[in-house]
Design a protein around this motif. Structure first.
Motif, PDB file in Angstrom:
ATOM      1  N   UNK A  70       0.845  -1.186   0.000  1.00  0.00           N
ATOM      2  CA  UNK A  70       0.000   0.000   0.000  1.00  0.00           C
ATOM      3  C   UNK A  70       0.883   1.240   0.000  1.00  0.00           C
ATOM      4  N   UNK A  71       0.245   2.381  -0.124  1.00  0.00           N
ATOM      5  CA  UNK A  71       0.979   3.647  -0.154  1.00  0.00           C
ATOM      6  C   UNK A  71       1.291   4.118   1.261  1.00  0.00           C
ATOM      7  N   UNK A  72       2.488   4.650   1.421  1.00  0.00           N
ATOM      8  CA  UNK A  72       2.863   5.346   2.657  1.00  0.00           C
ATOM      9  C   UNK A  72       3.188   6.780   2.278  1.00  0.00           C
ATOM     10  N   UNK A  73       2.355   7.700   2.737  1.00  0.00           N
ATOM     11  CA  UNK A  73       2.538   9.106   2.382  1.00  0.00           C
ATOM     12  C   UNK A  73       3.711   9.710   3.148  1.00  0.00           C
ATOM     13  N   UNK A  74       4.437  10.607   2.509  1.00  0.00           N
ATOM     14  CA  UNK A  74       5.505  11.331   3.174  1.00  0.00           C
ATOM     15  C   UNK A  74       4.931  12.472   4.002  1.00  0.00           C
ATOM     16  N   UNK A  75       5.643  12.916   5.029  1.00  0.00           N
ATOM     17  CA  UNK A  75       5.131  14.029   5.834  1.00  0.00           C
ATOM     18  C   UNK A  75       4.785  15.235   4.956  1.00  0.00           C
ATOM     19  N   UNK A  76       3.622  15.817   5.216  1.00  0.00           N
ATOM     20  CA  UNK A  76       3.122  16.976   4.490  1.00  0.00           C
ATOM     21  C   UNK A  76       2.986  16.729   2.976  1.00  0.00           C
ATOM     22  N   UNK A  77       3.104  15.431   2.566  1.00  0.00           N
ATOM     23  CA  UNK A  77       3.001  15.068   1.144  1.00  0.00           C
ATOM     24  C   UNK A  77       3.935  15.940   0.287  1.00  0.00           C
ATOM     25  N   UNK A  78       5.135  16.140   0.765  1.00  0.00           N
ATOM     26  CA  UNK A  78       6.038  17.022   0.029  1.00  0.00           C
ATOM     27  C   UNK A  78       6.682  16.325  -1.165  1.00  0.00           C
ATOM     28  N   UNK A  79       6.535  15.000  -1.269  1.00  0.00           N
ATOM     29  CA  UNK A  79       7.069  14.248  -2.418  1.00  0.00           C
ATOM     30  C   UNK A  79       6.189  13.015  -2.618  1.00  0.00           C
ATOM     31  N   UNK A  80       6.493  12.259  -3.677  1.00  0.00           N
ATOM     32  CA  UNK A  80       5.705  11.058  -3.963  1.00  0.00           C
ATOM     33  C   UNK A  80       5.719  10.095  -2.776  1.00  0.00           C
ATOM     34  N   UNK A  81       4.611   9.405  -2.515  1.00  0.00           N
ATOM     35  CA  UNK A  81       4.629   8.354  -1.491  1.00  0.00           C
ATOM     36  C   UNK A  81       5.483   7.175  -1.948  1.00  0.00           C
ATOM     37  N   UNK A  82       5.643   6.206  -1.064  1.00  0.00           N
ATOM     38  CA  UNK A  82       6.386   4.987  -1.401  1.00  0.00           C
ATOM     39  C   UNK A  82       5.473   3.796  -1.147  1.00  0.00           C
ATOM     40  N   UNK A  83       5.813   2.667  -1.773  1.00  0.00           N
ATOM     41  CA  UNK A  83       5.085   1.419  -1.527  1.00  0.00           C
ATOM     42  C   UNK A  83       5.697   0.718  -0.330  1.00  0.00           C
ATOM     43  N   UNK A  84       4.839   0.287   0.599  1.00  0.00           N
ATOM     44  CA  UNK A  84       5.293  -0.467   1.766  1.00  0.00           C
ATOM     45  C   UNK A  84       4.388  -1.675   1.944  1.00  0.00           C
ATOM     46  N   UNK A  85       4.892  -2.673   2.658  1.00  0.00           N
ATOM     47  CA  UNK A  85       4.094  -3.859   2.959  1.00  0.00           C
ATOM     48  C   UNK A  85       2.900  -3.487   3.835  1.00  0.00           C
ATOM     49  N   UNK A  86       1.709  -3.983   3.454  1.00  0.00           N
ATOM     50  CA  UNK A  86       0.518  -3.756   4.263  1.00  0.00           C
ATOM     51  C   UNK A  86       0.512  -4.781   5.396  1.00  0.00           C
ATOM     52  N   UNK A  87       0.790  -4.317   6.624  1.00  0.00           N
ATOM     53  CA  UNK A  87       0.867  -5.231   7.766  1.00  0.00           C
ATOM     54  C   UNK A  87      -0.470  -5.881   8.082  1.00  0.00           C
ATOM     55  N   UNK A  88      -1.559  -5.250   7.675  1.00  0.00           N
ATOM     56  CA  UNK A  88      -2.896  -5.778   7.978  1.00  0.00           C
ATOM     57  C   UNK A  88      -3.601  -6.277   6.718  1.00  0.00           C
ATOM     58  N   UNK A  89      -2.835  -6.762   5.754  1.00  0.00           N
ATOM     59  CA  UNK A  89      -3.425  -7.196   4.489  1.00  0.00           C
ATOM     60  C   UNK A  89      -4.457  -8.296   4.728  1.00  0.00           C
ATOM     61  N   UNK A  90      -5.644  -8.105   4.151  1.00  0.00           N
ATOM     62  CA  UNK A  90      -6.748  -9.059   4.294  1.00  0.00           C
ATOM     63  C   UNK A  90      -7.307  -9.331   2.901  1.00  0.00           C
ATOM     64  N   UNK A  91      -7.092 -10.538   2.401  1.00  0.00           N
ATOM     65  CA  UNK A  91      -7.515 -10.869   1.049  1.00  0.00           C
ATOM     66  C   UNK A  91      -9.028 -10.763   0.880  1.00  0.00           C
ATOM     67  N   UNK A  92      -9.775 -11.009   1.945  1.00  0.00           N
ATOM     68  CA  UNK A  92     -11.236 -10.944   1.835  1.00  0.00           C
ATOM     69  C   UNK A  92     -11.738  -9.534   1.555  1.00  0.00           C
ATOM     70  N   UNK A  93     -10.950  -8.521   1.860  1.00  0.00           N
ATOM     71  CA  UNK A  93     -11.336  -7.147   1.561  1.00  0.00           C
ATOM     72  C   UNK A  93     -11.127  -6.809   0.083  1.00  0.00           C
ATOM     73  N   UNK A  94     -10.395  -7.666  -0.632  1.00  0.00           N
ATOM     74  CA  UNK A  94     -10.058  -7.389  -2.021  1.00  0.00           C
ATOM     75  C   UNK A  94     -10.740  -8.330  -3.009  1.00  0.00           C
ATOM     76  N   UNK A  95     -11.301  -9.421  -2.539  1.00  0.00           N
ATOM     77  CA  UNK A  95     -11.995 -10.371  -3.414  1.00  0.00           C
ATOM     78  C   UNK A  95     -13.458 -10.396  -2.981  1.00  0.00           C
ATOM     79  N   UNK A  96     -14.321  -9.775  -3.766  1.00  0.00           N
ATOM     80  CA  UNK A  96     -15.732  -9.617  -3.417  1.00  0.00           C
ATOM     81  C   UNK A  96     -16.607 -10.382  -4.406  1.00  0.00           C
ATOM     82  N   UNK A  97     -17.886 -10.467  -4.089  1.00  0.00           N
ATOM     83  CA  UNK A  97     -18.840 -11.200  -4.930  1.00  0.00           C
ATOM     84  C   UNK A  97     -19.974 -10.271  -5.346  1.00  0.00           C
ATOM     85  N   UNK A  98     -20.442 -10.426  -6.589  1.00  0.00           N
ATOM     86  CA  UNK A  98     -21.541  -9.636  -7.135  1.00  0.00           C
ATOM     87  C   UNK A  98     -22.525 -10.595  -7.803  1.00  0.00           C
ATOM     88  N   UNK A  99     -23.815 -10.400  -7.563  1.00  0.00           N
ATOM     89  CA  UNK A  99     -24.849 -11.216  -8.203  1.00  0.00           C
ATOM     90  C   UNK A  99     -25.653 -10.341  -9.151  1.00  0.00           C
TER      91      UNK A  99
END
Length: 520
Positions: free
Chosen positions: A60-89
């Motif tokens: 996920x994105x980690x914003x820099x203080x005051x967003x003074x430059x581009x964010x960086x990608x960091x490991x999502x410590x709370x990654x939950x696959x069920x939040x990303x794979x959903x169902x639609x009928x």
């Protein structure tokens, strides 16, 4: 930590509620086997087993203080696959029109920046027992070529593949602190400024050549920038767009499109552009008239070296005339071939100095503010359009793919629209077909099905032009093509098949083929 490149960051900073910056794909499968009756659960297991093949899906994105430059990608410590794979009928009967409406709703929703920037929706209730899923990923994570690499990582090439090794236990990464984030940004920007300084003489030399003399004695490439730049006509596509999206899907046999290209001495991409050009002529013939000036397509061009499958964005944008002012389909195809050839030559000359990275300090403030102001002030409604729409063509998998034992029968790419560029046509080849995914902003094109119908008619027209009596005399130059086109415009235009009315023109009860679905 993985810093974003300047181009990746650009897609983040240009994003607003009205202009989400994710790309997507819709995959349709034959009815899943009995062992995978619960397709959603099977797809969820599949993603859990293979997500380590695409580590960016856990970041996920980690914003820099005051967003003074581009964010960086960091490991999502709370990654939950069920939040990303959903169902639609889908509601009954699960028609293609209902599927397109459902995808339009999902495609309009921006991704949550507090989590990894992707979502996968497993779609049930399609007629004939088919299954589907729609996956969207932020453009800051990948481009079309990287998307194809991700497809190969996630899907199988046979219905019953050999068992894969179980993923190894992951070691959790500590979240970077403020000092680490700021240090990474400053170090990266220092490197970028040094690269810019080293390459500045080459940039000046190439741009001078591209803007230079255009006479017959000019070296190849000189003056190309001036010859290829022209504003497009003002059309209903060139407006400040809303957040509502419409989707239309169409595909053609790949061999038939290749045969047209071979028969008329053009590239496959030239035929793709010609099909889009013919469809736009038919659309505007019934929506305000065909513009006198040719429409201009913005066409992404990959800057990747062969074999590069890095998950990032490495593209530039070319401008190509669609020759929509030419009525005869083959003369229009040849004019597009000449324009696309010149545009590709321009990219080849400039490729060595085209950046995919740049310093980012201050960029989030500047671009974020400009993106909001551009939409709020309605700038796109008043300025001449540099391009009228986006058309992209990405080579996809040649062999059939499988998910959870079910064969993928159809594969459509879907992409981004922006203020002033209210329609995007993204094209991808897959297992012998060429799929056209049309995305439109509702305010720019309420019924993209009319454009899809125009694509089908343009394809039939080019197929008929294979008959010897239908072929015009081959032209040797762009000038000759234009001269022939001017003579052709004096002939009466063929009448086009009437297109469907926009959704807003008819009460919903009178349009039974469109049933809105509840997606979630």
């Amino acid at each position: 930590m993985k810093p974003l490149t300047g181009l990746d960051g650009l897609f983040l900073h240009l994003e607003t509620e009205a202009t989400p910056m994710h790309v997507a794909a819709l995959h349709v499968f034959e009815p899943p086997p009995a062992a995978s009756a619960d397709f959603h659960a099977a797809v969820r297991r599949m993603m859990g087993e293979r997500i380590d093949l695409a580590p960016m899906l856990r970041r996920k994105l980690a914003a820099l203080p005051w967003q003074f430059a581009n964010p960086v990608w960091v490991e999502d410590e709370d990654f939950d696959l069920d939040l990303h794979v959903r169902s639609v009928l889908l509601p009954c009967p699960g028609t293609r029109a209902q599927l397109e409406d459902c995808i339009g709703e999902l495609h309009a929703r921006p991704l949550d920046r507090e989590r990894p920037l992707w979502m996968l929706y497993v779609i049930h209730g399609l007629e004939d027992g088919q299954a589907a899923f729609y996956m969207k990923i932020h453009h800051a994570m990948l481009d079309g070529a990287a998307g194809v690499a991700l497809t190969h990582a996630l899907f199988d090439t046979e219905a019953e593949p050999a068992p894969r090794a179980l993923p190894r236990p992951r070691r959790r990464e500590a979240a970077p602190g403020v000092f680490a984030l700021m240090s990474a940004a400053l170090t990266r920007d220092a490197d970028q400024y040094m690269k810019l300084a080293r390459h500045l003489p080459d940039v000046v030399r190439v741009l001078t050549g591209l803007m230079g003399r255009t006479g017959g004695d000019a070296p190849q490439g000189e003056g190309a920038l001036r010859r290829n730049f022209a504003f497009g006509p003002k059309t209903p596509l060139s407006i400040t767009i809303d957040s509502e999206r419409r989707i239309a899907l169409v595909d053609f046999p790949l061999d038939a499109v290749k045969r047209i290209a071979s028969e008329h001495g053009t590239k496959l991409n030239d035929v793709v552009l010609a099909l889009c050009s013919g469809a736009l002529r038919r659309y505007f013939a019934h929506h305000g008239g065909i513009p006198d000036k040719p429409l201009i397509a913005a066409m992404p061009i990959s800057l990747r070296e062969a074999g590069n499958t890095e998950f990032s964005t490495q593209v530039t944008m070319n401008l190509v005339s669609l020759a929509t002012d030419i009525a005869h389909p083959l003369r229009r195809l040849h004019a597009i071939r000449d324009a696309a050839t010149a545009s590709k030559a321009l990219t080849r000359h400039a490729k060595s100095v085209l950046p995919t990275d740049a310093p980012s300090i201050g960029v989030p403030w500047l671009l974020g503010g400009l993106a909001s102001l551009y939409g709020l002030a309605g700038v796109a409604d008043r300025v001449p359009p540099i391009a009228n729409l986006i058309i992209s063509n990405v080579p996809g998998p040649a062999q059939p793919l499988y998910a959870c034992g079910a064969r993928m029968t159809e594969y459509w790419p879907l992409s981004i629209v922006e203020h002033g560029l209210g329609v995007n046509i993204t094209v991808m080849s897959y297992a012998g077909t060429l799929g056209f995914g049309i995305v439109s902003a509702h305010s720019a094109m309420p019924d993209p099905d009319a454009l899809a119908d125009g694509l089908r008619e343009s394809f039939a027209e080019l197929v008929l032009c294979d008959a010897p009596a239908a072929r015009p005399k081959r032209t040797r130059s762009h000038a000759a093509t234009q001269a022939a086109a001017e003579g052709d415009e004096t002939r009466p235009r063929r009448s086009a098949t009437p297109v469907a009315k926009a959704r807003g023109d008819t009460p919903a009860a009178a349009v039974p083929r469109r049933s809105r679905s509840k997606a979630g």
